[in-house]
Design an enzyme around this catalytic site. Structure first.
Site, PDB file in Angstrom:
ATOM      1  CG  HIS A  10      -8.185   3.284  -6.509  1.00  0.00           C
ATOM      2  ND1 HIS A  10      -7.653   2.058  -6.854  1.00  0.00           N
ATOM      3  CD2 HIS A  10      -7.826   3.496  -5.213  1.00  0.00           C
ATOM      4  CE1 HIS A  10      -7.004   1.569  -5.825  1.00  0.00           C
ATOM      5  NE2 HIS A  10      -7.097   2.422  -4.813  1.00  0.00           N
ATOM      6  CG  ASN A  43      -7.058  -1.049  -3.111  1.00  0.00           C
ATOM      7  OD1 ASN A  43      -6.403  -0.989  -4.149  1.00  0.00           O
ATOM      8  ND2 ASN A  43      -7.150  -0.046  -2.261  1.00  0.00           N
ATOM      9  CB  CYS A  49      -4.032   3.600  -5.508  1.00  0.00           C
ATOM     10  SG  CYS A  49      -3.669   2.280  -4.338  1.00  0.00           S
TER      11      CYS A  49
HETATM   12  O1  UT7 Z   1      -5.979   2.430  -2.236  1.00  0.00           O
HETATM   13  C1  UT7 Z   1      -5.369   3.536  -1.664  1.00  0.00           C
HETATM   14  C2  UT7 Z   1      -6.305   4.320  -0.842  1.00  0.00           C
HETATM   15  N1  UT7 Z   1      -6.817   3.520   0.233  1.00  0.00           N
HETATM   16  C3  UT7 Z   1      -7.934   3.867   0.798  1.00  0.00           C
HETATM   17  O2  UT7 Z   1      -8.554   4.813   0.385  1.00  0.00           O
HETATM   18  C4  UT7 Z   1      -8.384   3.062   1.975  1.00  0.00           C
HETATM   19  C5  UT7 Z   1      -8.995   3.999   2.968  1.00  0.00           C
HETATM   20  N2  UT7 Z   1      -9.422   3.397   4.230  1.00  0.00           N
HETATM   21  C6  UT7 Z   1     -10.314   2.389   4.364  1.00  0.00           C
HETATM   22  O3  UT7 Z   1     -10.741   1.776   3.401  1.00  0.00           O
HETATM   23  C7  UT7 Z   1     -10.827   2.106   5.736  1.00  0.00           C
HETATM   24  O4  UT7 Z   1     -10.382   3.105   6.619  1.00  0.00           O
HETATM   25  C8  UT7 Z   1     -10.437   0.722   6.294  1.00  0.00           C
HETATM   26  C9  UT7 Z   1     -11.179  -0.381   5.560  1.00  0.00           C
HETATM   27  C10 UT7 Z   1      -8.938   0.526   6.212  1.00  0.00           C
HETATM   28  C11 UT7 Z   1     -10.849   0.608   7.760  1.00  0.00           C
HETATM   29  O5  UT7 Z   1     -12.230   0.841   7.885  1.00  0.00           O
HETATM   30  P1  UT7 Z   1     -12.795   1.890   8.933  1.00  0.00           P
HETATM   31  O6  UT7 Z   1     -14.248   1.814   8.840  1.00  0.00           O
HETATM   32  O7  UT7 Z   1     -12.133   3.202   8.652  1.00  0.00           O
HETATM   33  O8  UT7 Z   1     -12.325   1.262  10.275  1.00  0.00           O
HETATM   34  P2  UT7 Z   1     -11.397   1.901  11.415  1.00  0.00           P
HETATM   35  O9  UT7 Z   1      -9.980   1.935  10.970  1.00  0.00           O
HETATM   36  O10 UT7 Z   1     -12.025   3.163  11.895  1.00  0.00           O
HETATM   37  O11 UT7 Z   1     -11.551   0.811  12.525  1.00  0.00           O
HETATM   38  C12 UT7 Z   1     -12.824   0.524  13.139  1.00  0.00           C
HETATM   39  C13 UT7 Z   1     -12.642  -0.676  14.053  1.00  0.00           C
HETATM   40  C14 UT7 Z   1     -11.401  -0.581  14.924  1.00  0.00           C
HETATM   41  O12 UT7 Z   1     -11.696  -1.136  16.167  1.00  0.00           O
HETATM   42  P3  UT7 Z   1     -12.060  -0.201  17.419  1.00  0.00           P
HETATM   43  O13 UT7 Z   1     -10.856   0.691  17.622  1.00  0.00           O
HETATM   44  O14 UT7 Z   1     -13.278   0.560  17.002  1.00  0.00           O
HETATM   45  O15 UT7 Z   1     -12.279  -1.182  18.531  1.00  0.00           O
HETATM   46  C15 UT7 Z   1     -10.401  -1.438  14.222  1.00  0.00           C
HETATM   47  O16 UT7 Z   1      -9.429  -1.981  15.083  1.00  0.00           O
HETATM   48  O17 UT7 Z   1     -12.471  -1.852  13.256  1.00  0.00           O
HETATM   49  C16 UT7 Z   1     -11.287  -2.530  13.685  1.00  0.00           C
HETATM   50  N3  UT7 Z   1     -10.735  -3.231  12.523  1.00  0.00           N
HETATM   51  C17 UT7 Z   1     -11.100  -4.477  12.178  1.00  0.00           C
HETATM   52  N4  UT7 Z   1     -11.967  -5.334  12.732  1.00  0.00           N
HETATM   53  C18 UT7 Z   1     -12.116  -6.526  12.118  1.00  0.00           C
HETATM   54  C19 UT7 Z   1      -9.828  -2.762  11.623  1.00  0.00           C
HETATM   55  N5  UT7 Z   1      -9.597  -3.698  10.678  1.00  0.00           N
HETATM   56  C20 UT7 Z   1     -10.376  -4.773  11.026  1.00  0.00           C
HETATM   57  C21 UT7 Z   1     -10.580  -6.038  10.425  1.00  0.00           C
HETATM   58  N6  UT7 Z   1     -11.469  -6.872  11.024  1.00  0.00           N
HETATM   59  N7  UT7 Z   1      -9.960  -6.421   9.308  1.00  0.00           N
END
Ligand code: UT7
Length: 345
Positions: free
Chosen positions: A266, A296, A124
């Protein structure tokens, strides 16, 4: 004595790279959050609140990165008045094939057979690494004009069943033409702040398909050909690195953060963008964002954002712009420029 020293042809002194035109391309097919709800355990509300994304563009079957790159490249060339280009740099995470590079193919399809053409791989952050590379080619006198294209068909490496990545990543391309000019002109890019940390290479990775997996004698495991991301940890690094690189880039050009009229970061996640901007003290009206519409788009993210914002009038000549990116590698970067009076197509 100096008169007796024979003249040696060296690089032209003090040549900066100046943006001469910008273009972008999005494939026409759109996937909404509702479409994703049908096939994944997710919801429109979760995607909007955790990422800020509502829709994204995706390629149709049979389309490759080079197809996106050619479209964006052609638009940038037209925007710049079809100059004679001396090199083509393609930043991409999703080359058409592992070998050879995709750039020569793209260059040939743009009628640029014969010029140096190569790929830059920095996930990215690829557009910023590509911009620094293109500026280096110009500074060294290798080329007077460089076409830099950033294109990703990210959906080709995303596991369609992985809700943590499938809702975020999308396809698109952006391109700029850079010409030789002076460092104090509008549109001059650099200096660049670039960095990497390979100790965390496994935070964002496609495990299979490279020499590590192939030489192991072990076939690729289930799903190893797909992109994997440790979201939460990546998020933390993204905020820290983009904030630090931005501060340093602004400092190096003698600007102050208060001077920044537009932040073009980004488009990783709307919450990441908001946090970076808040830490830098850049208010909402000075932030450019299109993540809601395009998701993204990997390397394409920044040039796509700049092209759209310039075409829509949110980015105008004279604006002091801060660019920053972060992604797999890990790799990050930032630079600043004054937006020039150029066409955006
Ligand atoms: O482009 C290159 C660089 N990329 C980035 O910088 C991306 C960085 N990361 C992110 O944007 C975020 O971490 C994500 C969008 C990928 C995830 O968001 P988050 O707020 O960090 O969520 P999380 O991974 O902490 O997950 C929270 C909850 C989890 O459930 P539990 O364990 O709390 O029950 C996940 O399983 O959300 C759940 N979850 C979803 N729920 C519904 C993860 N993805 C989804 C989804 N829909 N698509």
């Amino acid at each position: 004595m100096a008169d007796s020293v024979p003249a040696v042809a060296g690089p032209p002194q003090g040549r900066a790279a100046v943006i001469a035109g910008i273009g972008s391309y999005l494939p026409p097919d759109i996937v909404t959050n509702r479409d994703l709800e049908v096939r994944l355990d997710t919801s429109d509300a979760w995607i909007r609140s955790r990422t800020g994304i509502a829709t994204r563009h995706v390629i149709s079957p049979g389309t490759a990165t080079s197809d996106l790159a050619v479209e964006a490249g052609r638009r940038a060339l037209t925007a710049a008045g079809d100059p004679v280009v001396g090199a083509v740099v393609l930043a991409t995470t999703t080359p058409d094939r592992p070998c050879p590079a995709t750039a020569p193919d793209v260059a040939a399809r743009l009628g640029l057979t014969g010029v140096p053409a190569f790929d830059v791989a920095a996930v990215c952050t690829g557009f910023l690494y590509g911009l620094a590379t293109a500026a280096g080619l110009i500074a060294a006198g290798t080329a007077d004009q460089v076409l830099l294209i950033a294109a990703d068909a990210f959906t080709t490496i995303i596991d369609p069943t992985d809700r943590t990545t499938a809702v975020i990543f999308a396809d698109g391309a952006g391109a700029v033409v850079l010409r030789a000019g002076a460092a104090d002109e509008p549109g001059a890019v650099g200096p660049f702040v670039l960095g990497s940390d390979g100790t965390s290479h496994d935070l964002i990775t496609v495990p299979a398909g490279g020499s590590r997996q192939r030489s192991s004698g072990r076939p690729a495991g289930p799903g190893e050909e797909y992109f994997r991301m440790h979201g939460r940890e990546t998020y933390r690094h993204a905020v820290t690195r983009m904030t630090e690189a931005s501060r340093e880039a602004v400092r190096r050009t003698g600007r102050r953060l208060e001077d920044i009229d537009r932040l073009a970061a980004h488009q990783a996640n709307a919450r990441i963008l908001a946090t970076v901007a808040e830490r830098l003290g850049i208010p909402a009206e000075r932030q450019l964002s299109n993540i809601e519409r395009v998701g993204n788009t990997g390397v394409a993210s920044i040039p796509l954002l700049l092209a759209q914002a310039a075409a829509e009038g949110r980015l105008r000549p004279g604006h002091q712009v801060l660019l920053t990116a972060f992604g797999g590698g890990l790799a990050w970067g930032a630079t600043t420029l004054e937006w020039p009076d150029v066409k955006a197509l």
